[in-house]
Scaffold this motif. Structure first.
Motif, short mmCIF file in Angstrom:
data_model
loop_
_atom_site.label_atom_id
_atom_site.label_comp_id
_atom_site.label_asym_id
_atom_site.label_seq_id
_atom_site.Cartn_x
_atom_site.Cartn_y
_atom_site.Cartn_z
N GLU A 406 -33.66 21.03 -10.39
CA GLU A 406 -32.48 20.97 -11.27
C GLU A 406 -32.34 22.27 -12.04
O GLU A 406 -31.25 22.80 -12.23
N GLU A 407 -33.51 22.79 -12.48
CA GLU A 407 -33.51 24.03 -13.26
C GLU A 407 -32.94 25.19 -12.41
O GLU A 407 -32.13 25.99 -12.88
N GLN A 408 -33.34 25.24 -11.16
CA GLN A 408 -32.86 26.31 -10.26
C GLN A 408 -31.36 26.18 -9.99
O GLN A 408 -30.64 27.17 -9.96
N LYS A 410 -29.16 24.91 -11.95
CA LYS A 410 -28.47 25.30 -13.18
C LYS A 410 -28.43 26.83 -13.27
O LYS A 410 -27.40 27.42 -13.59
N TYR A 411 -29.55 27.44 -12.97
CA TYR A 411 -29.65 28.91 -13.03
C TYR A 411 -28.64 29.56 -12.07
O TYR A 411 -27.91 30.47 -12.43
#
Ligand code: ADE
Length: 419
Positions: A406-408, A410-411
């Motif tokens: 999820e973090e990737q 978003k990035y």
């Protein structure tokens, strides 16, 4: 009534078809679904493809989807007569093609597949589409879409579109990533070398191989020739492709200069007279010339026939031309060597190319049944289809890959993160 060489070849054809099926897992998955859902029920498909074992698996898939099919060849020399027989006897298909047919019969067979007013055309080189447009324009009204398999065909279709001649939508299967990244590069790469070796039994190691054209197909052939120890020279007309070839480690020069060095010449450009008399005049005694482009126009054989003192078939697929000072060998009459002298691309790449064909036929039908019509254009295969095929292929190879966190995600979706 089908028109094939010999129905008694059917058993041999079936045996070979069953063998390649193991390497076409993506089409197998599509066929299993088509059998249940019948998405092509009552759709008439006119198909003009190289008639090979891999094409047979595509035909089986389309038939499982409920379609009716008539099939003819997309090249007079590429039909595998045993496969044509098996398609008639075991799959109940109407096939019109005989290996080695003359041009008149080739076009008569195209007329035969157009007889039943197709909803969909499948083409490899655009001969079917150009025939329906020029000879039977009224039949175009019934066609919901066509698919084109090869670079040469897509170029011809874009010319038709540019002069407003195209009458129905075409999906350029060739341009799908799951097609040309693999079929054009690894398929043509391997099958071209295969055809040359079957025709000649030459050793590539230590020889100088001149390849005209550094598109996806040319690079595939160059990569494989280099891998077998040949010294590879590339000729190009495109600055970008020539730069790529140079940085891939190949010598790049004009054909007129390369003519002096080559032991073997392979044309794969899609253009005419890439090897012409001035080049042949500079070649060594014993040089071998062949073509792996779609049409037999890349070597100027008309002119070579005029200047040659004699021409003699010295072994299957090899014609010796005697000139004043040398002998030149031309393979498979300048027709595409990988399908004339070998069996075309291996099933593992045709699996993806033909998955694109099958899913494109389904896409046209679904759109039509929703009461919609696609615009008259030359379009790419929808991205979701291309990606789905890549996923299935990778699964079938038992390869797992990472997923974005999820973090990737978003990035990647934001523009505010910087240095
Ligand atoms: N084009 C190149 N290789 C092929 C094959 N094996 N079957 C059908 N079309 C092809």
């Amino acid at each position: 009534m089908p028109d094939i060489k010999d129905i008694n070849l059917a058993e041999q054809g079936l045996e070979r078809i069953n063998w390649v099926e193991k390497n076409m897992p993506v089409l197998r998955i599509i066929r299993d679904r088509f059998e249940k859902e019948k998405p092509l029920q009552d759709i008439r498909i006119a198909s003009c493809l190289h008639i090979t074992t891999e094409t047979a698996i595509l035909m089986r898939t389309l038939k499982a989807g409920g379609s009716q099919i008539k099939l003819c060849a997309s090249n007079p020399l590429s039909t595998q007569d045993d496969v044509a027989a098996a398609l008639v006897k075991y799959y109940g298909l109407d096939v019109y093609s005989i290996n080695g047919e003359d041009n008149e019969t080739y076009y008569k067979h195209i007329d035969s597949v157009l007889e039943f007013n197709p909803h969909i055309t499948q083409d490899d080189g655009c001969d079917l589409v150009s025939t329906i447009h020029s000879k039977y324009p009224e039949k175009c009204n019934n066609v919901i879409g066509g698919s084109e398999e090869t670079t040469t065909g897509v170029i011809r279709l874009r010319s038709m579109l540019a002069d407003n001649s195209l009458k129905y939508p075409i999906i350029a299967v060739n341009d799908a990533k799951t097609k040309h990244f693999f079929d054009n590069r690894y398929g043509t790469g391997q099958s071209t070398i295969d055809g040359i070796i079957r025709a000649t039994d030459i050793l590539l190691a230590g020889s100088t191989v001149v390849i005209a054209g550094y598109g996806w197909c040319g690079r595939g052939v160059a990569m494989r020739a280099k891998g077998m120890g040949a010294n590879v020279i590339i000729t190009e007309v495109d600055h970008l492709k020539a730069t790529e070839a140079a940085m891939d480690g190949f010598r790049v020069m004009k054909m007129i200069d390369a003519a002096l060095y080559g032991d073997l010449f392979i044309t794969i450009t899609g253009d005419i007279n890439v090897i012409d008399i001035p080049h042949i005049e500079k070649m060594k005694d014993g040089a071998i010339i062949c073509n792996s482009g779609h049409f037999d126009v890349e070597i100027n054989l008309t002119a070579l026939n005029k200047i040659a003192k004699s021409r003699q078939r010295v072994r299957k697929f090899v014609d010796e031309y005697k000139l004043d000072d040398k002998r030149i060998y031309v393979l498979a009459e300048g027709r595409l060597i990988n399908l004339a002298a070998a069996n075309g691309h291996p099933a593992a790449v045709m699996d993806m190319s033909f998955a694109n064909q099958a899913l494109t036929a389904e896409y046209f039908t679904k759109t039509y049944r929703k009461g919609e019509r696609l615009p008259v254009d030359v379009m790419p295969v929808p991205k979701h289809i291309d990606e789905y095929i890549a996923k299935l292929k990778l699964n079938s190879m038992n390869i797992q890959i990472d997923q974005l966190t999820e973090e990737q995600k978003k990035y990647l979706a934001s523009w505010s993160f910087g240095t």
